[in-house]
Scaffold this motif. Structure first.
Motif, PDB file in Angstrom:
ATOM      1  N   VAL A 100      27.866  65.990  45.620  1.00  0.00           N
ATOM      2  CA  VAL A 100      27.958  66.422  44.159  1.00  0.00           C
ATOM      3  C   VAL A 100      29.473  66.551  43.986  1.00  0.00           C
ATOM      4  O   VAL A 100      30.520  66.386  44.794  1.00  0.00           O
ATOM      5  CB  VAL A 100      27.005  67.885  44.280  1.00  0.00           C
ATOM      6  CG1 VAL A 100      25.728  67.558  44.034  1.00  0.00           C
ATOM      7  CG2 VAL A 100      27.416  68.507  45.131  1.00  0.00           C
ATOM      8  N   SER A 101      29.971  67.502  43.022  1.00  0.00           N
ATOM      9  CA  SER A 101      31.030  67.513  42.684  1.00  0.00           C
ATOM     10  C   SER A 101      32.036  68.348  43.342  1.00  0.00           C
ATOM     11  O   SER A 101      33.428  68.420  43.278  1.00  0.00           O
ATOM     12  CB  SER A 101      31.197  67.770  40.937  1.00  0.00           C
ATOM     13  OG  SER A 101      30.472  68.719  40.774  1.00  0.00           O
ATOM     14  N   ASN A 102      31.447  69.496  43.894  1.00  0.00           N
ATOM     15  CA  ASN A 102      32.248  70.574  44.671  1.00  0.00           C
ATOM     16  C   ASN A 102      31.244  71.267  45.371  1.00  0.00           C
ATOM     17  O   ASN A 102      29.914  71.210  45.114  1.00  0.00           O
ATOM     18  CB  ASN A 102      32.937  71.346  43.847  1.00  0.00           C
ATOM     19  CG  ASN A 102      32.292  72.014  42.636  1.00  0.00           C
ATOM     20  OD1 ASN A 102      31.394  72.800  42.924  1.00  0.00           O
ATOM     21  ND2 ASN A 102      32.476  71.601  41.627  1.00  0.00           N
ATOM     22  N   GLY A 103      31.668  72.260  46.313  1.00  0.00           N
ATOM     23  CA  GLY A 103      30.938  72.959  47.103  1.00  0.00           C
ATOM     24  C   GLY A 103      30.161  74.174  46.388  1.00  0.00           C
ATOM     25  O   GLY A 103      28.913  74.388  46.674  1.00  0.00           O
ATOM     26  N   THR A 104      30.656  74.442  45.242  1.00  0.00           N
ATOM     27  CA  THR A 104      29.908  75.636  44.452  1.00  0.00           C
ATOM     28  C   THR A 104      28.740  74.674  43.841  1.00  0.00           C
ATOM     29  O   THR A 104      27.673  75.511  43.862  1.00  0.00           O
ATOM     30  CB  THR A 104      30.781  76.294  43.467  1.00  0.00           C
ATOM     31  OG1 THR A 104      31.904  76.996  44.183  1.00  0.00           O
ATOM     32  CG2 THR A 104      29.844  77.459  42.681  1.00  0.00           C
TER      33      THR A 104
END
Length: 379
Positions: A56-60
């Motif tokens: 996905v695009s980031n950890g959040t």
């Protein structure tokens, strides 16, 4: 002490290999989620030891999607550490669920299994903070007994191990962050790992606008995809991860040998843990901590303090029913949180010194000498 040069607290270890892979992707013209992403997912799953990995695009975004895929719904409850980055808890709120907070073990700085109260909690999120694994066996045992699922927050723990098992392989699912300061980076990105086919499939759909296939939307999802450029960097970084972690371990060993001195406390490593050393936390008297950090920064050692307060003490968490601060406020009544005294103590006593694979031996020695000199000045 004269400033020789500035040594950052962390620094991505990027080189020509990453740049070459980026160039290949640009030449191909395929920048959206594609073959590179799928290859990165497979190789990361193999490395962690899970059946599935979802990029996905980031950890959040990874936390947000994983929680929804695991079944967290509005007005459910989920428990996480009081001593962690804000998104470990804010993503619970983004699901419309109520965050709850557990105090931590002072030595590992992770959730203390004996202090976990999982009553009415659907999910527990243990955080492998600083790269030190949480004590997963008692956490898993307690979660199973209470009927809760376990989502490992391994954002800081790439390559860390618990009793010989990679973190990210033990819970019902786990998340990783590939932000530039992490042990490995994709520029920006995240990953969900799991052995659960249903969680993996839901995560894949949710990251891509709720699509099961092109323009066929199974549900309401998000634009949380990873790009081919991010995945290309990730593939190179994954190959380097063990060697980069080994350099971090060498630096940590030098620090622990040289800084085991009066005035500070070096990090504890549990006998069952293989530490990934994302950060190197030291502890000192709360009355001296800020001055130590300021003096180290003044000589070019970019030391820093941790989170300024336990997560539940953040104004945003205290005001979950305020529509100015939380667009899902209609779902929340006034929420009361318990105090977590150990987490509170850590926010006042912990500080970090630089540790990253780009550091030379000269850099490491300069940090050691600087810490010793500062401690002598204020003792």
């Amino acid at each position: 002490m004269t400033v020789k040069k500035v040594i950052p607290i962390s620094k991505p270890f990027l080189g020509k290999e990453e740049l070459n892979e980026i160039e290949k992707v640009l030449e191909s013209g395929m920048l959206a989620q594609g073959e590179k992403v799928r290859e990165f997912e497979q190789k990361f799953a193999d490395y962690i030891g899970t059946k599935h990995a979802v990029a996905v695009s980031n950890g959040t975004a990874a936390l947000h999607i994983a929680l929804i895929a695991m079944g967290l719904r509005p007005r459910d409850q989920a428990l996480t550490s009081a001593f962690t980055f804000f998104s470990s808890a804010s993503t619970i709120v983004l699901c419309g669920a109520v965050p709850r907070f557990s105090d931590v073990d002072e030595r590992t700085m992770n959730i203390d299994p004996e202090k976990m109260n999982l009553n009415k909690c659907k999910i527990v999120i243990p955080v492998h903070l600083h790269g030190h694994p949480a004590d997963m066996d008692p956490i898993m045992e307690k979660a199973r007994k209470e009927g809760a699922l376990v989502l490992e927050d391994a954002a800081q723990a790439h390559g860390a191990e618990y009793r010989g098992r990679k973190v990210g392989s033990m819970g019902d699912a786990a998340i990783f962050s590939f932000y530039p300061t992490k042990n490995m980076t994709t520029g920006e990105g995240g990953m969900i790992t799991t052995n659960d086919e249903e969680i993996a499939e839901k995560a894949r759909i949710l990251r891509d606008q709720g699509q099961k296939s092109k323009y066929i939307h199974w549900g309401i999802g998000f634009n949380y995809r990873m790009t081919e450029i991010n995945a290309a960097i990730g593939l190179v970084q994954l190959r380097k991860l063990d060697s980069m972690n080994k350099r971090r371990e060498t630096i940590a060993r030098i620090y622990s040998e040289e800084l085991n001195i009066r005035g500070i406390r070096i990090p504890y490593v549990a006998p069952w843990a293989k530490h990934a050393w994302h950060l190197y936390p030291l502890m000192t008297d709360a009355r001296k901590r800020d001055e130590i950090v300021d003096r180290l920064n003044a000589v070019g050692v970019m030391a820093r303090k941790p989170y300024p307060m336990p997560v539940q003490e953040q104004e945003a968490m205290k005001m979950l029913n305020d529509p100015e601060r939380n667009y899902l406020a209609v779902l929340f009544d006034k929420v009361e949180f318990e105090r977590t005294p150990v987490a509170e103590k850590l926010t006042k006593e912990v500080f970090y010194i630089p540790i990253h694979p780009s550091m030379s031996d000269e850099d490491v020695n300069y940090v050691v000498d600087s810490v010793k000199s500062v401690l002598k000045q204020i003792s």
